[in-house]
Write an enzyme that holds these catalytic residues in place. Structure first.
Site, mmCIF file in Angstrom:
data_model
loop_
_atom_site.group_PDB
_atom_site.id
_atom_site.type_symbol
_atom_site.label_atom_id
_atom_site.label_comp_id
_atom_site.label_asym_id
_atom_site.label_seq_id
_atom_site.Cartn_x
_atom_site.Cartn_y
_atom_site.Cartn_z
ATOM 1 N N ASP A 127 11.357 4.799 -4.730
ATOM 2 C CA ASP A 127 10.078 4.012 -4.664
ATOM 3 C C ASP A 127 9.196 5.116 -3.268
ATOM 4 O OD1 ASP A 127 10.390 1.672 -6.074
ATOM 5 O OD2 ASP A 127 11.096 0.454 -4.503
ATOM 6 N N LYS A 185 -1.095 -4.684 4.842
ATOM 7 C CA LYS A 185 -0.245 -4.126 4.198
ATOM 8 C C LYS A 185 -1.652 -3.821 3.239
ATOM 9 C CE LYS A 185 3.654 -3.597 1.029
ATOM 10 N NZ LYS A 185 4.858 -4.501 0.696
ATOM 11 N N ASP A 236 4.979 4.920 -9.335
ATOM 12 C CA ASP A 236 5.543 5.681 -8.753
ATOM 13 C C ASP A 236 6.416 5.105 -7.239
ATOM 14 O OD1 ASP A 236 4.376 3.480 -7.641
ATOM 15 O OD2 ASP A 236 3.963 3.586 -5.469
#
Length: 1448
Positions: A910, A979, A1188
């Site tokens: 990742d 985050k 991704d």
């Protein structure tokens, strides 16, 4: 007839194969020495008086006629799988193969000439729309084409003839386009003659040619002649036959007549027909040997129909009794789950442990086709079965206790009968004279209903309506426009699928029959005139007259037709659908049952407007409210055979059901047109190939995980992320009626929250129920996920329910079908993967590997007793994937040599906030690069922790000055709090969205914080959000400059007029006027002249330049955000005002600019993934991706890591931003954009004084500036001097070097870019927002991707900005100034809000509106130029080659 051998055909003398006087082929679009291959369209070329240019023969004639061609021509026509015999080629023929090493690799970036980007334009001119005539034929070209197509398809040629006659009167099609329609009409007329060969019908076709084609001077094609001759041969004889054939043969050039007729051999004409023609017209020299050869070819041809695989499949299938436990169904009274089970019942007949992959390819394709076609049939079978079961028990299906499926069968039969009668009424309406309003409506939608059967239409209507209801929610009802749009879309797709299946069936029976038939529902190639700046390939030549008409019909039914068809079907369902309602009598309290309508049509007030609504019966609501959406499930299952390779926009993926390559909303055409043009010239080859690679990755179900998951699921209890069957969510106690009414209001709000939570949990369980049913059915199978892309190039699996982009439980169920031995490297990566899915992913690789070894006892316990043991695996961040990895790792460790274990588990790599990685590479940010692991390091960097640390440092500074917020939040900020805001900041987030994201985290982490501190969490979240944005501004300064630059160039493009648009303003007769539907043609000129006097405010409606760029893989990205207009459509239910997207709609500048930076980054990460897929495939690696996150076998992770880094470096080693700037300069060359300067500036004062003297309006200033630019660009020195002497606002701006006086665009609105600092205005807006609902997963992120939001079907138009000098910017600036007066920092403003309620906050935030002290602005036209690219930092992207944690 006896067939000669191939050798005898080869021995035919050359002189017998060459026609005397045959000219050499030189197509219109080619240059001498570059002959083009034969196309079917060239065979239909318009006939001229001179000898026709000779087309290439069809492929099956290659062995016969190849000798008469030049060697270079023959070699240029080479195909790898051709079956042409090469004995006759000269021995010195050069090889057509190149050395392998000289061929470019698929994963290398192709060179891109930014000076000549792909540009697609439409022919200018007004779109003429006339009223519907008295015969029920509309006056819109698109509607007329669709009606003609439908009428011809169902054999209603009398209606098709009316459409053709109206086209002739309107004169809106070219001669070639008109002849294409006539040829379609003649073919169907010919088919009717063949079915009933009477002289009267033949006379009709000959009369049609004389009156409608020859008399109107239309150029007949060879197809026209072939149809007319065939009609004569069928119905005429003797002298009449000879006269007709001679007459029509005279239309053909004598020298090439044979080639023209051969083009339709087996399609229209037969060998006997050619022999008869040769006998009737011997002058045309038809060689009999050649005819015999053609017969031999056709006799030797093998049929391409079914291969008999179905019978073999049926022998292979049995009625299996599996030991795998059934999935405990979630109670749901709708039909989605039962339909899915009905479709999946095929897999129950497969022997346990047998894989469909063991069958032949043809047999697997047969099974896949059955799965794709079963959706509607499965619904009908299920309804009929349950209805018959009740009847067998002697029960009436109208009983209230009957299942919904039994009721649906009653609806089906009633609706089918009604539609049967409606088609009879359509026949009567078409014959009626004069026609009433209902007759005219039936004339429009009748041909489309005839394309299907009443039974299938009824089923599709029921399924579409219930699906729309499930989508919007049963309790709230659904808007009429949404229902109509959804039902008509489903009906159109079903009819289209039936037509394609029928065409394929006919093609299987007669392989040559449909080779040259126009494909009316497939995208045709673009005209060469539609491409600028590129060398168009042969398929784009204008020798194909079917391209534009095919393209129009490929866009689907026009909005008015779709609306009328949908309204007719919905109205029929409302009329026929009944349901038994049981209610308590209000007086006697006795239960009373009554047959009531299942749906009601009414109107509601929304935003001050009456909106049509479809409200379901309360009894139906009770049955439907828990049913998950999705009914056409069979088309959303994994495939049991490799997906069809992508070759065209609608050719790829599923075998039977046509699916678009790009996910676009209905009505949006720009992306489709650009994509088709890019495919045609080869620009999309890498994208298509990468999708094929993703699609051919074979998967299988993880049986161990499935068994554990089913065991946990069937308990009905909440487990990991599996919701409980009956969630226990306590409801608050109802307050006493005598208490404070505010308490009761709060209680009602809490009750709604509890009900929403219960409903959400149930819907989630229903969805997982679907996934487990699919996983159980495919438990022994090898399957595949076909992929397509959104408009930015991001790839998505097309099966909706079970795929590798699902949640943790869905991913854990999937394994690669192909296994590979671990090896030492693979064993190490398997241990690292366990740490990653557990959540221990911020440590070094060594620590992660040791983590797996330290937890070996827990791993063994998890595998031995996953549900009864210590359940260590449930502590993981992704518990199900953790358990799957435990099984895989333990199986390897239990072997004598763990490295020899054959692993099927996908191992993930990742990216670290991939969007920030791209921004850091673009801006060259060294500090930012370190935070996202572009720089090598001993341990992985964590950007979220870094931001949290900076926020804590800032809070510590505020604590020193006794800041109240700092005192409360000290020690409470960690990576979880920030985050989501950091992630979404890259993709554009509003301050309101950031506040909501942080507030949600505070509520989860500190549920008592509000009670302890006494301050609203919204104020605390706003305080933290300001700190987060400040931290990002220091970390990614270079990326912030790039994002600002992208916004500026995008803003200029969206306020620009292209040279073509300026030309239309200069010549009012060329300007397409804005007219209402139904306006008479005679008023168009008047409207056009009015354009000459457009005020300045109306010029903003001319801004139609959307943002378009090309990805590194040469895929064109077209942003779809426009301000669509509306159209009023009368239906049988009510008048609807619907949104109608069009390419001429003005752009929505705010949406364009808000979405541009995130969409640009998404296009880069999509290119990175696809380049990696191409290279991994080249190396023999199995590859899958979730944006991704890249997946492969454990043993191949090292190889894939090298590929990932090489691909990223390959993209960013090029000047990505510089290439974008060059492309924009070429794409928008010679445009003028509307700029603004402050009126108090020197240049502003100069412009205002000049305007007072000249009295020119904005349109006149625009044209004057255009003339000045033309003079300055001239090569004549005198004209250049005149241009320099001209005075315009732009000349003042240039002479005074007033670049610093430009006003920055305000189109971005409330969105804060990467590193942008929030102002007082943002804080006040966030605090005055009183909504409590989340904006979705990202909470206020600008929607930049593809969604299922409807463009059409809304009943009110989106308001448009019509003023150039908009007051919105002034009001926002005023609010900001007022905020600055009340405090110097956002924190100071927040301090003032403590103790105020929402109303006071809102009032303080808005404040009184006073226009004093505002800076006014002056608008002016400037040549479109772009600001210089921001300087790049010192980070070298090649350094990430040695970064271990770039992807980890």
């Amino acid at each position: 007839m006896l067939a000669r051998s191939a050798s005898s055909r080869q021995a035919l003398p050359l002189r017998r194969l060459v026609f005397p006087g045959a000219p050499q082929l030189l197509p219109r679009c080619s240059s001498p020495g570059q002959p083009q291959p034969y196309t079917a369209a060239s065979a239909r070329g318009i006939l001229t008086a001179r000898p026709a240019l000779r087309p290439w023969k069809r492929k099956r004639f290659g062995a016969l006629l190849g000798f008469e061609r030049r060697l270079a021509t023959a070699l240029g026509e080479f195909r790898q799988h051709d079956d042409i015999q090469f004995e006759g080629l000269p021995f010195e023929a050069p090889s057509t193969y190149s050395p392998r090493q000289s061929q470019p690799r698929h994963y290398e970036l192709k060179p891109f000439n930014t000076a000549e980007p792909l540009m697609v334009t439409e022919p200018p001119g007004p779109r003429i729309v006339q009223r519907m005539n008295i015969y029920g034929v509309p006056g819109d070209v698109e509607e007329m084409l669709s009606i003609f197509d439908a009428c011809v398809h169902v054999g209603r040629l009398d209606r098709a003839a009316m459409v053709l006659k109206r086209f002739a009167n309107m004169n809106v099609l070219t001669g070639e386009e008109t002849m294409e329609l006539h040829n379609r009409y003649l073919r169907e007329r010919l088919a009717q003659i063949q079915a009933d060969p009477t002289a009267g019908k033949a006379d009709d076709i000959h009369s049609w040619f004389e009156l409608q084609i020859r008399a109107k001077a239309l150029p007949p094609s060879s197809e026209t002649v072939a149809c007319l001759i065939k009609a004569a041969l069928i119905t005429s004889e003797g002298a009449r036959l000879q006269r007709l054939v001679a007459r029509y043969m005279d239309l053909l050039p004598q020298e090439s007549a044979l080639e023209h007729l051969f083009s339709f051999l087996g399609d229209v004409l037969t060998e006997k027909d050619l022999a008869d023609i040769s006998e009737l017209c011997p002058a045309y020299n038809m060689p009999t040997d050649l005819l015999s050869t053609v017969n031999t070819d056709q006799a030797n041809a093998l049929p391409s129909g079914p291969s008999g695989g179905v019978a073999e499949v049926e022998k292979w299938l049995i009625q299996s009794t599996s030991e795998v436990p059934r999935v405990r169904p979630t109670p749901q009274d709708g039909l989605g789950l039962k339909m899915l089970q009905q479709t999946l019942s095929l897999f129950d007949r497969i022997p346990e442990g047998r894989d469909i992959a063991s069958l032949t390819l043809s047999q697997r394709r047969e099974i896949q086709s059955k799965l794709e076609k079963d959706c509607v049939d499965a619904a009908l079978a299920r309804w009929r079965l349950e209805n018959q079961a009740l009847l067998d028990m002697g029960l009436n299906t109208s009983l209230s206790g009957a299942s919904l499926n039994a009721r649906l069968y009653e609806w089906q039969t009633s609706l089918e009968a009604w539609l049967t009668d409606e088609l009879k009424r359509v026949d009567q309406s078409e014959k009626a004279s004069p026609k009433c309003k209902e007759d005219l409506d039936r004339c429009v939608y009748g041909p489309f209903l005839r394309q299907s059967t009443p039974a299938r239409l009824a089923a599709v209507t029921i399924l579409g309506t219930l699906s729309a209801l499930a989508t919007t929610g049963a309790d709230n009802g659904m808007s009429l426009s949404h229902t109509i749009n959804h039902v008509s879309k489903v009906a159109e797709e079903d009819i289209r699928s039936q037509r394609i299946s029928k065409q394929q069936s006919n093609k299987g029976k007669s392989p040559s029959n449909n080779d040259r038939r126009p494909t009316w529902h497939q995208a045709g190639p673009q005209s060469a005139s539609a491409l600028e700046g590129s060398a168009a390939p042969t398929s784009l030549s204008d020798s194909n007259p079917t391209g534009q008409l095919s393209q129009r019909l490929a866009n689907g039914w026009p909005l008015p037709i779709r609306t009328k068809v949908g309204a007719a079907l919905v109205s029929a369902l409302i009329t026929t659908a009944k349901i038994t309602a049981v209610r308590e009598h209000p007086e006697t309290k006795v239960l009373v049952s009554q047959l009531q309508p299942a749906f009601f049509h009414g109107q509601q007030l929304k935003r001050g407007k009456k909106v049509g609504m479809i409200q379901p019966n309360k009894t139906l609501i009770e049955l439907m409210k828990r049913e998950p959406k999705g009914y056409f499930l069979a088309r959303q299952l994994p495939m049991v055979v490799e997906p069809k390779a992508w070759t065209r926009f609608d050719q790829g993926g599923f075998l039977e059901f046509p699916t678009d390559l790009v996910r676009i909303k209905q009505g949006e055409r720009d992306q489709k047109i650009y994509t088709e043009a890019a495919i045609a010239r080869g620009d999309m080859d890498q994208v298509l190939r990468s999708l094929d690679i993703l699609g051919k990755t074979a998967w299988k179900i993880n049986r161990k995980l499935l068994d554990v998951m089913l065991q946990a699921w069937n308990t009905g209890e909440e487990f990991a992320n599996l919701p409980a069957l009956e969630p226990q969510i306590p409801a608050p106690v109802e307050p006493d009626s005598s208490e404070d009414p505010m308490l009761r209001r709060a209680w009602l709000k809490e009750i709604r929250r509890v009900e929403n939570m219960r409903s959400g949990k149930h819907s989630e369980r229903c969805f997982i129920n679907f996934q487990l049913e699919i996983a159980r059915a495919f438990r022994d199978q090898t399957f595949y996920f076909p992929h397509n892309i959104d408009f930015r190039g991001r790839a998505y699996p097309m099966p909706t329910y079970l795929n590798h982009m699902g949640a943790d439980h869905a991913r854990s169920l999937l394994l690669f079908a192909k296994g590979k031995p671990l090896g030492e490297s693979g064993l190490r990566w398997l241990k690292v993967h366990l740490a990653n899915v557990f959540g221990y992913d911020k440590a070094s690789f060594v620590d992660r590997e040791n983590f797996a070894l330290q937890e070996i006892d827990n791993i063994r316990d998890s595998c031995a007793r996953p549900l009864e043991g210590k359940r260590w695996w449930l502590q993981a961040e992704d518990p199900w994937q953790c358990l799957a990895t435990c099984y895989e790792l333990l199986a390897a460790l239990d072997l004598p040599d763990p490295t020899q274990y054959v692993s099927h588990l996908p191992v993930h790599q990742d990216g670290t906030c991939n969007g920030l990685q791209h921004y850091a590479a673009l801006g060259g940010d060294s500090w930012g690069a370190r935070q996202v692991n572009l720089e090598p390091g001993d341990k992985p960097a964590d950007v979220y922790t870094a931001v949290a640390d900076l926020v804590n440092e800032s809070i510590a500074k505020d604590l020193k000055v006794n800041d109240r917020f700092a005192q409360i939040l000290t020690g409470k900020i960690n990576r979880k709090v920030v985050k989501q805001t950091v992630m979404t900041n890259v993709y554009g987030v509003t301050f309101i969205g950031a506040k909501k994201q942080i507030q949600k985290q505070l509520t989860t982490l500190y549920p008592d914080l509000r009670t302890d501190c006494g301050i609203e969490l919204g104020l605390l979240a706003s305080y933290i959000a300001t700190k987060v944005f400040a931290a990002l501004s220091t970390m990614f300064s270079g990326a912030h400059q790039i994002q600002t630059w992208l916004g500026e160039i995008g803003g200029r493009v969206c306020r620009a007029l292209t040279p073509e648009q300026i030309l239309q303003l200069e010549d009012p007769n060329l300007a397409p006027p804005t007219i209402k539907r139904g306006t008479r043609t005679s008023t168009i000129v008047k409207k056009a002249k009015e354009n000459a006097q457009l005020p300045a405010a109306d010029l903003t409606s001319k801004f139609r330049s959307t943002l378009i760029w090309t990805t590194p893989l040469r895929m064109p990205v077209v942003q779809p955000y426009r301000k669509s207009g509306t159209r009023t459509i009368m239906t049988c239910l009510q008048e609807l005002v619907l949104t109608q997207p069009d390419r001429d709609d003005p752009v929505n500048r705010r949406k364009q600019l808000q979405a541009f930076p995130p969409n640009f980054i998404h296009s880069l990460d999509a290119s990175h993934m696809m380049l990696s897929a191409l290279e991994c495939d080249e190396l023999g690696l199995t590859f899958a991706a979730v944006h991704d996150s890249f997946w492969t076998h454990a043993s191949d992770v090292d190889a894939m890591n090298g590929v990932i880094r090489d691909s990223f470096i390959r993209i960013h080693s090029e000047n990505v931003i510089g290439r974008l700037a060059e492309e924009f300069e070429a794409r928008y060359k010679n445009s003028l954009f509307l700029a603004k300067v402050y009126s108090a500036s020197p240049v502003g004062a100069k412009i205002q004084a000049w305007r007072k003297a000249t009295r020119m309006n904005m349109r006149e200033e625009l044209l004057a500036e255009k003339r000045r630019q033309v003079l300055l660009a001239s090569t004549d020195p005198e004209e250049v001097a005149k241009g320099r002497e001209m005075e315009t606002p732009a000349s003042f701006f240039e002479n005074m070097s007033a670049g610093d006086d430009l006003v920055e665009s305000d189109d971005l609105g409330p969105v804060l870019g990467l590193g942008s600092m929030p102002t007082a205005k943002h804080v006040y807006s966030a605090l005055s927002d009183t909504s409590t609902d989340e904006d979705g997963p990202s909470g206020g992120v600008v929607s930049s991707g593809n969604s299922d939001e409807l463009h059409e079907g809304r009943e009110e138009a989106e308001p448009e900005q019509s003023s150039i000098e908009s007051g919105t910017a002034e009001e926002e600036e005023q609010e900001e100034q007022q905020g600055e007066e009340q405090g110097s920092t956002p924190s100071a403003h927040l301090q003032q809000m403590i103790g105020n309620n929402n109303f006071a906050v809102a009032m303080t935030a808005k404040g009184p509106h006073s226009r004093g002290g505002l800076k006014t602005e002056v608008a002016l036209w400037l040549p479109l130029t772009f600001p210089p690219i921001p300087p790049k930092g010192d980070f070298d992207v090649r350094r990430l080659k040695t970064s271990k944690y770039f992807f980890s």
